[in-house]
Design a protein around this motif. Structure first.
Motif, PDB file in Angstrom:
ATOM      1  N   LEU A  68      -2.440  13.377   0.023  1.00 54.75           N
ATOM      2  CA  LEU A  68      -2.864  12.089  -0.005  1.00 54.75           C
ATOM      3  C   LEU A  68      -2.177  11.358   1.105  1.00 54.75           C
ATOM      4  CD1 LEU A  68      -2.880  11.375  -3.711  1.00 54.75           C
ATOM      5  CD2 LEU A  68      -5.009  11.882  -2.434  1.00 54.75           C
ATOM      6  N   SER A  69      -2.755  10.108   1.806  1.00 53.12           N
ATOM      7  CA  SER A  69      -2.050   9.430   2.715  1.00 53.12           C
ATOM      8  C   SER A  69      -1.049   8.711   2.318  1.00 53.12           C
ATOM      9  CB  SER A  69      -3.086   8.190   3.222  1.00 53.12           C
ATOM     10  OG  SER A  69      -3.426   7.088   2.197  1.00 53.12           O
ATOM     11  N   GLY A  70      -0.056   8.377   2.914  1.00 50.64           N
ATOM     12  CA  GLY A  70       1.222   7.946   2.765  1.00 50.64           C
ATOM     13  C   GLY A  70       0.913   6.602   2.190  1.00 50.64           C
ATOM     14  N   THR A  71       0.005   5.811   2.935  1.00 52.80           N
ATOM     15  CA  THR A  71      -0.040   4.535   2.748  1.00 52.80           C
ATOM     16  C   THR A  71      -0.883   4.076   1.071  1.00 52.80           C
ATOM     17  OG1 THR A  71      -0.654   3.804   4.736  1.00 52.80           O
ATOM     18  CG2 THR A  71      -1.438   2.405   3.214  1.00 52.80           C
ATOM     19  N   SER A  72      -1.629   5.230   1.021  1.00 51.30           N
ATOM     20  CA  SER A  72      -2.042   5.129  -0.691  1.00 51.30           C
ATOM     21  C   SER A  72      -1.180   5.536  -1.572  1.00 51.30           C
ATOM     22  CB  SER A  72      -3.415   6.005  -0.513  1.00 51.30           C
ATOM     23  OG  SER A  72      -4.318   5.783  -0.023  1.00 51.30           O
ATOM     24  N   ARG A  73      -0.409   6.370  -1.367  1.00 55.10           N
ATOM     25  CA  ARG A  73       0.574   6.806  -2.446  1.00 55.10           C
ATOM     26  C   ARG A  73       1.703   6.068  -2.533  1.00 55.10           C
ATOM     27  NH1 ARG A  73       1.530  12.005   0.728  1.00 55.10           N
ATOM     28  NH2 ARG A  73       3.387  10.806   1.940  1.00 55.10           N
ATOM     29  N   ASN A  74       2.003   5.011  -1.617  1.00 49.49           N
ATOM     30  CA  ASN A  74       3.132   4.187  -1.753  1.00 49.49           C
ATOM     31  C   ASN A  74       2.418   2.830  -2.434  1.00 49.49           C
ATOM     32  OD1 ASN A  74       5.152   5.745  -0.265  1.00 49.49           O
ATOM     33  ND2 ASN A  74       4.677   4.624   1.628  1.00 49.49           N
ATOM     34  N   TYR A  75       1.335   2.307  -2.061  1.00 45.15           N
ATOM     35  CA  TYR A  75       0.456   1.152  -2.590  1.00 45.15           C
ATOM     36  C   TYR A  75       0.201   1.580  -3.855  1.00 45.15           C
ATOM     37  CZ  TYR A  75      -3.211  -2.101  -3.758  1.00 45.15           C
ATOM     38  OH  TYR A  75      -4.109  -2.650  -4.521  1.00 45.15           O
ATOM     39  N   CYS A  76      -0.180   2.763  -4.327  1.00 44.64           N
ATOM     40  CA  CYS A  76      -0.691   3.057  -5.683  1.00 44.64           C
ATOM     41  C   CYS A  76       0.639   3.215  -6.659  1.00 44.64           C
ATOM     42  CB  CYS A  76      -1.516   4.177  -5.551  1.00 44.64           C
ATOM     43  SG  CYS A  76      -3.208   3.710  -5.112  1.00 44.64           S
ATOM     44  N   ASP A  77       1.682   3.684  -6.044  1.00 45.84           N
ATOM     45  CA  ASP A  77       2.796   4.088  -6.894  1.00 45.84           C
ATOM     46  C   ASP A  77       3.358   2.526  -7.171  1.00 45.84           C
ATOM     47  OD1 ASP A  77       5.117   4.967  -8.033  1.00 45.84           O
ATOM     48  OD2 ASP A  77       6.310   4.891  -6.285  1.00 45.84           O
ATOM     49  N   GLU A  78       3.493   1.690  -6.422  1.00 48.25           N
ATOM     50  CA  GLU A  78       3.862   0.241  -6.740  1.00 48.25           C
ATOM     51  C   GLU A  78       2.952  -0.493  -7.888  1.00 48.25           C
ATOM     52  OE1 GLU A  78       4.345  -2.249  -3.458  1.00 48.25           O
ATOM     53  OE2 GLU A  78       5.244  -0.924  -2.258  1.00 48.25           O
ATOM     54  N   VAL A  79       1.578  -0.214  -7.694  1.00 50.04           N
ATOM     55  CA  VAL A  79       0.478  -0.800  -8.560  1.00 50.04           C
ATOM     56  C   VAL A  79       0.959  -0.079 -10.257  1.00 50.04           C
ATOM     57  CG1 VAL A  79      -1.757  -0.600  -9.339  1.00 50.04           C
ATOM     58  CG2 VAL A  79      -1.194  -1.384  -7.164  1.00 50.04           C
ATOM     59  N   ALA A  80       1.010   1.227 -10.226  1.00 51.30           N
ATOM     60  CA  ALA A  80       1.245   1.759 -11.162  1.00 51.30           C
ATOM     61  C   ALA A  80       2.675   1.482 -11.958  1.00 51.30           C
ATOM     62  CB  ALA A  80       1.486   3.315 -11.247  1.00 51.30           C
ATOM     63  N   ARG A  81       3.549   1.305 -11.142  1.00 49.04           N
ATOM     64  CA  ARG A  81       5.069   0.779 -11.603  1.00 49.04           C
ATOM     65  C   ARG A  81       4.741  -0.677 -12.175  1.00 49.04           C
ATOM     66  NH1 ARG A  81       9.067   4.219 -10.619  1.00 49.04           N
ATOM     67  NH2 ARG A  81       8.536   5.664  -9.057  1.00 49.04           N
ATOM     68  N   VAL A  82       4.026  -1.600 -11.846  1.00 54.12           N
ATOM     69  CA  VAL A  82       3.826  -2.907 -12.303  1.00 54.12           C
ATOM     70  C   VAL A  82       3.483  -2.859 -13.824  1.00 54.12           C
ATOM     71  CG1 VAL A  82       2.580  -4.892 -12.084  1.00 54.12           C
ATOM     72  CG2 VAL A  82       3.373  -4.034  -9.935  1.00 54.12           C
ATOM     73  N   SER A  83       2.644  -1.835 -14.101  1.00 54.71           N
ATOM     74  CA  SER A  83       2.444  -1.838 -15.472  1.00 54.71           C
ATOM     75  C   SER A  83       3.131  -1.051 -16.457  1.00 54.71           C
ATOM     76  CB  SER A  83       0.653  -0.966 -15.476  1.00 54.71           C
ATOM     77  OG  SER A  83       1.073   0.473 -15.236  1.00 54.71           O
ATOM     78  N   GLY A  84       4.384  -0.705 -15.791  1.00 59.61           N
ATOM     79  CA  GLY A  84       5.246   0.058 -16.587  1.00 59.61           C
ATOM     80  C   GLY A  84       5.385   1.511 -16.308  1.00 59.61           C
ATOM     81  N   GLY A  85       4.507   2.116 -15.305  1.00 60.90           N
ATOM     82  CA  GLY A  85       4.576   3.480 -14.903  1.00 60.90           C
ATOM     83  C   GLY A  85       3.647   4.224 -15.634  1.00 60.90           C
ATOM     84  N   SER A  86       2.462   4.168 -14.976  1.00 60.51           N
ATOM     85  CA  SER A  86       1.225   4.924 -15.714  1.00 60.51           C
ATOM     86  C   SER A  86       0.638   5.818 -14.478  1.00 60.51           C
ATOM     87  CB  SER A  86       0.272   4.281 -16.136  1.00 60.51           C
ATOM     88  OG  SER A  86      -0.903   4.700 -16.607  1.00 60.51           O
ATOM     89  N   TYR A  87       0.381   6.923 -14.922  1.00 58.57           N
ATOM     90  CA  TYR A  87      -0.337   7.953 -14.438  1.00 58.57           C
ATOM     91  C   TYR A  87      -1.796   7.779 -14.245  1.00 58.57           C
ATOM     92  CZ  TYR A  87       4.201  10.669 -13.641  1.00 58.57           C
ATOM     93  OH  TYR A  87       5.435  10.994 -13.447  1.00 58.57           O
ATOM     94  N   SER A  88      -2.099   7.240 -15.376  1.00 58.74           N
ATOM     95  CA  SER A  88      -3.679   7.086 -15.605  1.00 58.74           C
ATOM     96  C   SER A  88      -3.990   5.995 -14.396  1.00 58.74           C
ATOM     97  CB  SER A  88      -4.136   6.651 -16.678  1.00 58.74           C
ATOM     98  OG  SER A  88      -4.025   7.669 -17.849  1.00 58.74           O
ATOM     99  N   ILE A  89      -3.148   4.806 -14.446  1.00 55.64           N
ATOM    100  CA  ILE A  89      -3.368   3.743 -13.541  1.00 55.64           C
ATOM    101  C   ILE A  89      -3.097   4.295 -12.113  1.00 55.64           C
ATOM    102  CG2 ILE A  89      -2.435   1.631 -12.384  1.00 55.64           C
ATOM    103  CD1 ILE A  89      -2.188   0.814 -15.522  1.00 55.64           C
ATOM    104  N   LEU A  90      -2.366   5.238 -11.904  1.00 53.18           N
ATOM    105  CA  LEU A  90      -1.859   5.718 -10.439  1.00 53.18           C
ATOM    106  C   LEU A  90      -3.156   6.570 -10.076  1.00 53.18           C
ATOM    107  CD1 LEU A  90       0.072   6.182  -8.226  1.00 53.18           C
ATOM    108  CD2 LEU A  90       0.806   8.355  -9.403  1.00 53.18           C
TER     109      LEU A  90
END
Length: 109
Positions: A68-90
């Motif tokens: 996956l693109s590094g930009t998407s990985r980094n952005y989506c990791d941040e989004v998933a962490r805001v929720s408490g760390g969810s692979y479903s959200i990631l």
């Protein structure tokens, strides 16, 4: 510190790119799912369902993460962490980012 090491450190610090971006992030799924279950009164059924969903999302993402693109990985990791760390959200974020990249929009005057 060597010059190359210093330059790498500055690059990663400035651009916020984690050194392990090629490795899927590790979230505390048990704590996340317990929080989800606690919102619904501590239901064991909700916790177990959450654990299953998180496992499925992780299993889908793990083999493709480094592609996956590094930009998407980094952005989506941040989004998933805001929720408490969810692979479903990631996973959902990665899917939306991938779809958006395939369908760029243009602006017309």
């Amino acid at each position: 510190m060597s010059r190359v090491g210093f330059i790498s450190l500055v690059y990663f610090a400035c651009f916020g790119i984690p050194a392990q971006a090629q490795t899927i992030p590790r979230y505390d799924v048990a704590s996340y799912c317990q929080q989800v279950a606690d919102v619904s009164g501590g239901s064991a059924m909700i916790r177990n369902g959450c654990m299953d969903m998180e496992q499925q999302a992780y299993d889908v993402l793990k083999p493709v993460w480094s592609q996956l693109s590094g930009t998407s990985r980094n952005y989506c990791d941040e989004v998933a962490r805001v929720s408490g760390g969810s692979y479903s959200i990631l996973q959902g974020c990665i899917e939306m980012e991938t779809d958006a990249a395939r369908s760029p929009r243009s602006f017309e005057y």
